[in-house]
Design a protein around this motif. Structure first.
Motif, PDB file in Angstrom:
ATOM      1  N   ARG A  31       0.836  -1.210   0.000  1.00  0.00           N
ATOM      2  CA  ARG A  31       0.000   0.000   0.000  1.00  0.00           C
ATOM      3  C   ARG A  31       0.870   1.260   0.000  1.00  0.00           C
ATOM      4  O   ARG A  31       0.538   2.246  -0.653  1.00  0.00           O
ATOM      5  CB  ARG A  31      -0.932  -0.012   1.214  1.00  0.00           C
ATOM      6  CG  ARG A  31      -1.984  -1.117   1.186  1.00  0.00           C
ATOM      7  CD  ARG A  31      -2.990  -0.938   2.322  1.00  0.00           C
ATOM      8  NE  ARG A  31      -3.877  -2.075   2.418  1.00  0.00           N
ATOM      9  CZ  ARG A  31      -3.769  -3.047   3.317  1.00  0.00           C
ATOM     10  NH1 ARG A  31      -2.780  -3.009   4.205  1.00  0.00           N
ATOM     11  NH2 ARG A  31      -4.627  -4.050   3.336  1.00  0.00           N
ATOM     12  N   GLU A  34       2.212   2.002  -3.370  1.00  0.00           N
ATOM     13  CA  GLU A  34       1.156   2.557  -4.228  1.00  0.00           C
ATOM     14  C   GLU A  34       0.854   4.014  -3.876  1.00  0.00           C
ATOM     15  O   GLU A  34       0.855   4.895  -4.752  1.00  0.00           O
ATOM     16  CB  GLU A  34      -0.098   1.705  -4.077  1.00  0.00           C
ATOM     17  CG  GLU A  34      -1.314   2.256  -4.818  1.00  0.00           C
ATOM     18  CD  GLU A  34      -2.595   1.568  -4.415  1.00  0.00           C
ATOM     19  OE1 GLU A  34      -3.677   2.130  -4.730  1.00  0.00           O
ATOM     20  OE2 GLU A  34      -2.536   0.486  -3.788  1.00  0.00           O
ATOM     21  N   ARG A  35       0.585   4.276  -2.608  1.00  0.00           N
ATOM     22  CA  ARG A  35       0.102   5.594  -2.201  1.00  0.00           C
ATOM     23  C   ARG A  35       1.181   6.663  -2.254  1.00  0.00           C
ATOM     24  O   ARG A  35       0.950   7.787  -2.707  1.00  0.00           O
ATOM     25  CB  ARG A  35      -0.464   5.518  -0.778  1.00  0.00           C
ATOM     26  CG  ARG A  35      -1.754   4.722  -0.661  1.00  0.00           C
ATOM     27  CD  ARG A  35      -2.096   4.520   0.800  1.00  0.00           C
ATOM     28  NE  ARG A  35      -3.386   3.836   0.978  1.00  0.00           N
ATOM     29  CZ  ARG A  35      -3.801   3.321   2.130  1.00  0.00           C
ATOM     30  NH1 ARG A  35      -3.027   3.428   3.209  1.00  0.00           N
ATOM     31  NH2 ARG A  35      -4.977   2.716   2.223  1.00  0.00           N
ATOM     32  N   GLY A  38       3.530   5.624  -6.119  1.00  0.00           N
ATOM     33  CA  GLY A  38       2.884   5.266  -7.378  1.00  0.00           C
ATOM     34  C   GLY A  38       3.576   4.149  -8.124  1.00  0.00           C
ATOM     35  O   GLY A  38       3.487   4.071  -9.355  1.00  0.00           O
ATOM     36  N   GLN A  41      -0.207   0.152  -9.491  1.00  0.00           N
ATOM     37  CA  GLN A  41      -1.562   0.696  -9.590  1.00  0.00           C
ATOM     38  C   GLN A  41      -2.560  -0.454  -9.746  1.00  0.00           C
ATOM     39  O   GLN A  41      -2.960  -0.791 -10.862  1.00  0.00           O
ATOM     40  CB  GLN A  41      -1.662   1.666 -10.781  1.00  0.00           C
ATOM     41  CG  GLN A  41      -0.779   2.898 -10.667  1.00  0.00           C
ATOM     42  CD  GLN A  41      -1.177   3.790  -9.498  1.00  0.00           C
ATOM     43  OE1 GLN A  41      -2.349   3.836  -9.113  1.00  0.00           O
ATOM     44  NE2 GLN A  41      -0.207   4.483  -8.920  1.00  0.00           N
ATOM     45  N   ARG A  43      -6.030  -2.694  -9.645  1.00  0.00           N
ATOM     46  CA  ARG A  43      -7.439  -2.428  -9.925  1.00  0.00           C
ATOM     47  C   ARG A  43      -8.211  -2.450  -8.609  1.00  0.00           C
ATOM     48  O   ARG A  43      -7.690  -2.877  -7.597  1.00  0.00           O
ATOM     49  CB  ARG A  43      -7.983  -3.474 -10.898  1.00  0.00           C
ATOM     50  CG  ARG A  43      -7.311  -3.433 -12.274  1.00  0.00           C
ATOM     51  CD  ARG A  43      -7.495  -4.772 -12.992  1.00  0.00           C
ATOM     52  NE  ARG A  43      -6.903  -4.776 -14.318  1.00  0.00           N
ATOM     53  CZ  ARG A  43      -5.611  -4.931 -14.572  1.00  0.00           C
ATOM     54  NH1 ARG A  43      -4.761  -5.096 -13.568  1.00  0.00           N
ATOM     55  NH2 ARG A  43      -5.156  -4.942 -15.804  1.00  0.00           N
ATOM     56  N   ARG A  44      -9.461  -2.044  -8.654  1.00  0.00           N
ATOM     57  CA  ARG A  44     -10.295  -2.020  -7.451  1.00  0.00           C
ATOM     58  C   ARG A  44     -11.635  -2.684  -7.733  1.00  0.00           C
ATOM     59  O   ARG A  44     -12.199  -2.559  -8.822  1.00  0.00           O
ATOM     60  CB  ARG A  44     -10.553  -0.579  -6.994  1.00  0.00           C
ATOM     61  CG  ARG A  44      -9.319   0.216  -6.624  1.00  0.00           C
ATOM     62  CD  ARG A  44      -8.867  -0.089  -5.236  1.00  0.00           C
ATOM     63  NE  ARG A  44      -7.751   0.778  -4.826  1.00  0.00           N
ATOM     64  CZ  ARG A  44      -7.527   1.142  -3.586  1.00  0.00           C
ATOM     65  NH1 ARG A  44      -8.320   0.738  -2.613  1.00  0.00           N
ATOM     66  NH2 ARG A  44      -6.492   1.911  -3.298  1.00  0.00           N
ATOM     67  N   ARG A  50      -8.335  -4.034  -3.359  1.00  0.00           N
ATOM     68  CA  ARG A  50      -7.298  -4.067  -4.382  1.00  0.00           C
ATOM     69  C   ARG A  50      -7.231  -5.433  -5.049  1.00  0.00           C
ATOM     70  O   ARG A  50      -7.273  -6.462  -4.369  1.00  0.00           O
ATOM     71  CB  ARG A  50      -5.935  -3.725  -3.774  1.00  0.00           C
ATOM     72  CG  ARG A  50      -5.799  -2.288  -3.316  1.00  0.00           C
ATOM     73  CD  ARG A  50      -4.512  -2.105  -2.521  1.00  0.00           C
ATOM     74  NE  ARG A  50      -4.265  -0.702  -2.185  1.00  0.00           N
ATOM     75  CZ  ARG A  50      -4.833  -0.078  -1.161  1.00  0.00           C
ATOM     76  NH1 ARG A  50      -5.659  -0.732  -0.350  1.00  0.00           N
ATOM     77  NH2 ARG A  50      -4.556   1.197  -0.940  1.00  0.00           N
ATOM     78  N   TYR A  52      -4.765  -7.412  -8.096  1.00  0.00           N
ATOM     79  CA  TYR A  52      -3.516  -7.301  -8.837  1.00  0.00           C
ATOM     80  C   TYR A  52      -3.475  -8.307  -9.975  1.00  0.00           C
ATOM     81  O   TYR A  52      -3.758  -9.499  -9.785  1.00  0.00           O
ATOM     82  CB  TYR A  52      -2.326  -7.553  -7.907  1.00  0.00           C
ATOM     83  CG  TYR A  52      -2.216  -6.568  -6.768  1.00  0.00           C
ATOM     84  CD1 TYR A  52      -1.321  -5.506  -6.823  1.00  0.00           C
ATOM     85  CD2 TYR A  52      -3.011  -6.693  -5.630  1.00  0.00           C
ATOM     86  CE1 TYR A  52      -1.213  -4.594  -5.777  1.00  0.00           C
ATOM     87  CE2 TYR A  52      -2.915  -5.789  -4.575  1.00  0.00           C
ATOM     88  CZ  TYR A  52      -2.013  -4.742  -4.656  1.00  0.00           C
ATOM     89  OH  TYR A  52      -1.921  -3.849  -3.625  1.00  0.00           O
ATOM     90  N   ASP A  56       1.219  -6.902 -12.541  1.00  0.00           N
ATOM     91  CA  ASP A  56       1.477  -6.165 -11.296  1.00  0.00           C
ATOM     92  C   ASP A  56       2.429  -6.950 -10.399  1.00  0.00           C
ATOM     93  O   ASP A  56       3.325  -6.376  -9.764  1.00  0.00           O
ATOM     94  CB  ASP A  56       0.169  -5.904 -10.549  1.00  0.00           C
ATOM     95  CG  ASP A  56      -0.762  -4.966 -11.291  1.00  0.00           C
ATOM     96  OD1 ASP A  56      -0.253  -3.998 -11.890  1.00  0.00           O
ATOM     97  OD2 ASP A  56      -1.977  -5.196 -11.274  1.00  0.00           O
ATOM     98  N   SER A  77      10.959   4.153  -9.450  1.00  0.00           N
ATOM     99  CA  SER A  77      10.020   4.393 -10.547  1.00  0.00           C
ATOM    100  C   SER A  77      10.746   4.757 -11.827  1.00  0.00           C
ATOM    101  O   SER A  77      10.452   4.227 -12.911  1.00  0.00           O
ATOM    102  CB  SER A  77       9.033   5.497 -10.166  1.00  0.00           C
ATOM    103  OG  SER A  77       8.120   5.734 -11.216  1.00  0.00           O
TER     104      SER A  77
END
Length: 314
Positions: A31, A34-35, A38, A41, A43-44, A50, A52, A56, A77
């Motif tokens: 998490r 991600e937060r 970045g 990312q 899906r939800r 979450r 993956y 991912d 990144s």
């Protein structure tokens, strides 16, 4: 939720707990990646859970490869984008320099926090490093250098004793919770850990305990030196598959060395030692069937794993 959910055109999707199991990265760290950065990312679901995809998970594995090389998470990144279609090789020269500078800056911050007894600052550094990096990377790249710097300074610092106790207390508190949850998750291999006799520092043993716990060991940990004569009985009662003694000083009498050699003959499990004393005693150790582990905690834990899988013939 099932182990994975199939998407109509995109293949299986995995919940965060399954990604944690597959990659070894805990959900809190996923998490944070991600937060804050970045890096992934997912899906939800309509309820916000979450999910993956396989790509991912592959990205998480590439992130781990960079982090294991010591790359600061803030630079990952850019490196992922540069190497989007190729495997991890090496960081550019200018990136390598900034990597070392970043770790050195964090180490200096941590040293200053210990020397000024600054708990909030030290806690921020510790929580961030352990939350964003694999534990063995955080220990090897940050906390081991911090301990080595402090031990050198303390040799000529009147406040060294108080600072050492402060840092030991800080790490011991955080280790206790980690060992509790780690031991619930891992029943074996069982490892008995204690300090070498008369060693003034607990720090080396604490670093090893963090690394061994994250490596899947079930640990019985003594933060005070246990009389060597009591270790064989203790090891048998907990069914220890190895006994590890660690310390940060090389100044050992012949009597201590002899006691360690006698202890080895009384143990059913292998006896390992780690730290500067082990480095200076490697030849004696091999003669008496003791294993002198590597100074690097990650390498030491790997050696322990190999020893347990292929124990020394007694």
């Amino acid at each position: 939720m099932t182990e994975h959910l199939s998407e109509a055109a995109g293949g299986p999707l995995y919940p965060i707990r399954e990604v944690s199991r597959l990659t070894g990265v805990n959900s809190v760290t996923l998490r944070a990646w991600e937060r804050r950065y970045g890096l992934i990312q997912p899906r939800r679901t309509p309820k916000g859970h979450r999910l993956y995809a396989r790509e991912d998970i592959e990205r998480v594995e590439r992130i781990l490869q960079w982090l294991n090389r010591g790359v600061p998470v803030s630079q990952v990144s850019d490196l992922l984008d540069r190497n989007a279609t190729s495997s991890v090789t090496s960081a550019p020269r200018e990136t390598t320099g900034s990597i070392e500078a970043d770790w050195q800056h964090q180490a200096q911050e941590a040293v200053m926090a210990v020397e000024t007894f600054d708990v909030p600052r030290l806690d921020t550094l510790f929580t961030r490093s352990m939350g964003l990096y694999p534990v063995h990377t955080a220990i090897s790249r940050l906390w081991r250098p911090v301990v080595e710097q402090l031990e050198t300074r303390w040799q000529n610092t009147p406040d060294g004793c108080a600072q050492r106790h402060f840092f030991e207390s800080f790490l011991r508190t955080r280790l206790g919770l980690r060992l509790y949850h780690g031991n619930l998750e891992h029943n074996e291999p069982k490892l008995l850990m204690s300090r070498l006799p008369d060693d003034p520092s607990l720090l080396w043993l604490l670093l090893l305990a963090f690394t061994a716990s994250s490596g899947g060991f079930n640990i019985t940990f003594f933060d005070a030196p246990v009389p060597l004569g009591q270790l064989p009985m203790t090891a048998r009662r907990i069914n220890a598959q190895a006994v590890l003694l660690a310390g940060g000083t090389t100044d050992r009498t012949g009597e201590t060395r002899s006691a360690l050699f006698d202890l080895r003959s009384q143990l059913d499990a292998p006896l390992c030692i780690c730290g500067p004393f082990a480095r200076d005693s490697e030849q004696d150790c091999s003669t008496h069937d003791l294993l002198a582990l590597d100074d690097d905690p990650a390498q030491a834990v790997s050696q322990l794993r190999a020893l347990i899988n292929h124990p020394i013939a007694g």
